[in-house]
Design an enzyme around this catalytic site. Sequence first.
Site, short mmCIF file in Angstrom:
data_model
loop_
_atom_site.label_atom_id
_atom_site.label_comp_id
_atom_site.label_asym_id
_atom_site.label_seq_id
_atom_site.Cartn_x
_atom_site.Cartn_y
_atom_site.Cartn_z
N GLU A 350 0.66 -1.05 0.00
CA GLU A 350 -0.02 -0.04 -0.14
C GLU A 350 0.83 1.23 0.02
OE1 GLU A 350 -3.99 0.45 1.85
OE2 GLU A 350 -2.69 1.43 3.26
N HIS A 381 6.48 -26.83 4.12
CA HIS A 381 5.36 -28.11 3.54
C HIS A 381 4.42 -27.31 2.73
CE1 HIS A 381 7.25 -30.84 6.34
NE2 HIS A 381 7.44 -29.87 7.18
N LYS A 503 -13.88 1.72 -3.80
CA LYS A 503 -14.76 2.09 -2.86
C LYS A 503 -15.89 2.76 -3.53
CE LYS A 503 -11.86 2.89 1.11
NZ LYS A 503 -11.08 3.81 1.97
#
EC number: 5.3.1.9
Length: 540
Positions: A350, A381, A503
């Site tokens: 960001e 793993h 947004k």
Amino acid sequence: MTLNSLPVWPALQAHYEEIRDAHLRDWFAPANDRAPTRAERFTFEGGGLAADFSKNRLTDATLALLVRLAREAGVEARRDAMFAGETVNPTEGRAALHTALRANAPDAPFQAQVAAERAKMARFADAVRSGAWTGYTGKRIRHVVNIGIGGSDLGPKMVVHALHHVATPDIATHFVSNVDGADLARVLERIDPEATLAIIVSKTFTTLETMTNARSLRDWFVANGCPEGALAKHFVGVSANPAEVVKFGIAEANVFEMWDWVGGRYSLWSAVGLSIMIAIGPERFDELLAGARDMDEHFRTAPLERNLPVLQGLVGIWYRNFFGAQSYLVAPYSEALHYLPSYLQQLEMESNGKSARIDGAFVDYPTSAVTWGEPGTNGQHAFFQMLHQGPTLVPIDFIAVLTPEHPLASHHPKLLANCFAQSEALMLGRTLDEARKIAGPAKPELAPHLTFPGNRPTTTLLVDALTPRTLGALIALYEHKVLVQAAVWNINPFDQWGVELGKILGKVVEADLTAAQVDPAKHDSSTSALIARARKALGE
């Protein structure tokens, strides 16, 4: 200023061509690695941390050129401007003074405000921890629910989890961020309305996700017997917009202030960290600040050649802008640091995921790499197969805590052994001849599958013990690394305009999901089809 116009750039390009095919294995060979050893030359300390850069694809000449790059790009000037409170966030006309939140000097900016707010936090945290602050029926607070998103969630969640071993066992801390109701619903199953404190954290107090969850939590309290007049016993707000907090229904006395000169992803040191202070207590919160201050001082005063944030930032640029690395991995070999990679995702991407330079021109070079990670040994793993044998270069930060914070001490040598062995294996690799010997004459076709190219770069950060102070230093190290890279790339790490468009469109789409009629021409055909399917499923 463009990156490739700096005087040092051609020299760095030529140096890259010179060493690009060199193998770390050869640099560590006994014949080449004489005193002072490579590890001795490339291990540096600062702020209570140590960083071993020796398993990176660089030489003394590389570091000298990269430090020259930092100087020519104005890293020191950008650093000093930030600490001085200058407008280093020009697109929003703001300073970036998260360092002032942990400063301990009377001449540091905004110290009176910072001290007053921290004292208010401490009084409140002590009251909750001691049982003096109770719920509406007189029960002690046993649950704290932090509602926020982004910097209002990731930092506090990461720190509370990391410092669980020094947190009070009497209060459980929960974090709710996602607007998906499942996030809040799962917390509601575990808490008691008579013994729960909600901390609503939003800079504007208008954030969609946060306010949706806050309203639902408020309704839940009332539905479960809390009189509306008693909600002040259960809700506090943290915001730079106190009027909106009061408008929501939180008592003015229960409002804690943050400021517009602190960015969300840098804000855990402020009242945004109230959940941290309640969990670990004011004294340990001060230790967290002290650790960050240790790293601030190191960043301000250490020569660039031995400056951990500077070196970490420059090494990242070396791989991103010369080797073409698309991502880098953070692998803390500490379950306590489970949430550090997700915290760093926001901090790095960001901040530096930008295409526009400070002067408004567009960059013609890569900026932020994709940041990702998982604690060791779990990652071994899951995705280490790709790191060892895949064709993609992924630089790695290993983080090792040398002493355990838990009573199961016999586990710790196994954990550390895996961390150090992975860095060695990634560096050394296994040649085809070595693989043939392992495969044996019976299965020569297996040999290619047993080879490891090696030469995979790693940095190992060492922490003696995970304490509030060392954690504070570790977080500040990455904060300052981000600033170093932003200065070199000539971008603004303190805004985040990239979150805005989604947004805006989200509000339009939300309205269309419940509208009586939707104009199909309002959106592209794909989005219109998605809305139509969702409307059908929702019964609209």
